[in-house]
Design a protein around this motif. Structure first.
Motif, mmCIF file in Angstrom:
data_model
loop_
_atom_site.group_PDB
_atom_site.id
_atom_site.type_symbol
_atom_site.label_atom_id
_atom_site.label_comp_id
_atom_site.label_asym_id
_atom_site.label_seq_id
_atom_site.Cartn_x
_atom_site.Cartn_y
_atom_site.Cartn_z
ATOM 1 N N PRO A 109 -13.222 7.323 -21.492
ATOM 2 C CA PRO A 109 -13.469 8.373 -20.510
ATOM 3 C C PRO A 109 -14.212 7.891 -19.271
ATOM 4 C CG PRO A 109 -14.916 8.631 -22.401
ATOM 5 C CD PRO A 109 -13.977 7.530 -22.722
ATOM 6 N N THR A 110 -13.981 8.601 -18.170
ATOM 7 C CA THR A 110 -14.660 8.290 -16.920
ATOM 8 C C THR A 110 -15.679 9.365 -16.545
ATOM 9 O OG1 THR A 110 -12.928 9.367 -15.622
ATOM 10 C CG2 THR A 110 -12.653 7.012 -16.081
ATOM 11 N N SER A 111 -15.714 10.441 -17.288
ATOM 12 C CA SER A 111 -16.651 11.528 -17.005
ATOM 13 C C SER A 111 -17.949 11.326 -17.770
ATOM 14 C CB SER A 111 -16.042 12.870 -17.397
ATOM 15 O OG SER A 111 -17.023 13.891 -17.347
ATOM 16 N N ARG A 112 -19.070 11.495 -17.112
ATOM 17 C CA ARG A 112 -20.355 11.301 -17.786
ATOM 18 C C ARG A 112 -20.567 12.327 -18.895
ATOM 19 N NH1 ARG A 112 -24.577 13.137 -12.988
ATOM 20 N NH2 ARG A 112 -23.889 15.299 -12.844
ATOM 21 N N ASN A 113 -19.902 13.459 -18.809
ATOM 22 C CA ASN A 113 -20.053 14.482 -19.835
ATOM 23 C C ASN A 113 -19.427 14.080 -21.173
ATOM 24 O OD1 ASN A 113 -21.355 16.211 -18.023
ATOM 25 N ND2 ASN A 113 -19.410 17.041 -17.289
#
Length: 124
Positions: free
Chosen positions: A105-109
């Protein structure tokens, strides 16, 4: 409990290189994706790079493609970020992140585990 500890930050002139390391500890890290994010003063924390458990899948933000390389050594539970041709806009606190997933993933979430960060400063 998972712990991530970064090292390798510092001050470098534009055009120089640094290598960041992040060591994970606390449990077995099978299927543990690891990545790097950075945060400049007054800005949001942004994705830089991530690597799958096997190392076969990697993602990079466009601004670092061709200059940064992410790699990992699963025997040492460590991920690396080799940063070449550094620019002043690469300045910021670099955070190691990880999570148990087969995706990259590239989203910090999408990351549950974070290190404390290491400062990278690139002077012009």
């Amino acid at each position: 409990q998972v712990q991530l500890v970064e090292s390798g930050g510092g001050l470098v002139q534009a055009g120089g290189s640094l290598r960041l390391s992040c060591a994970a500890s606390g449990r077995t890290f099978r299927n543990f994706v690891m990545g790097w994010f950075r945060q400049a003063p007054g800005q949001e924390r942004e994705f830089v790079a991530a690597i799958s458990w096997t190392g076969g899948s990697k993602n990079y933000v466009d601004s670092v493609k061709g200059r940064f390389t992410i790699s990992r050594d699963n025997a040492k539970n460590t991920v690396y970020l080799q940063m070449n041709s550094l620019k002043p806009e690469d300045t910021g606190v670099y955070y190691c992140a990880g999570d148990f997933t087969l995706s990259v993933p590239t989203s910090r979430n999408r990351y549950d585990y974070w290190g404390q960060g290491t400062q990278v400063t690139v002077s012009s």
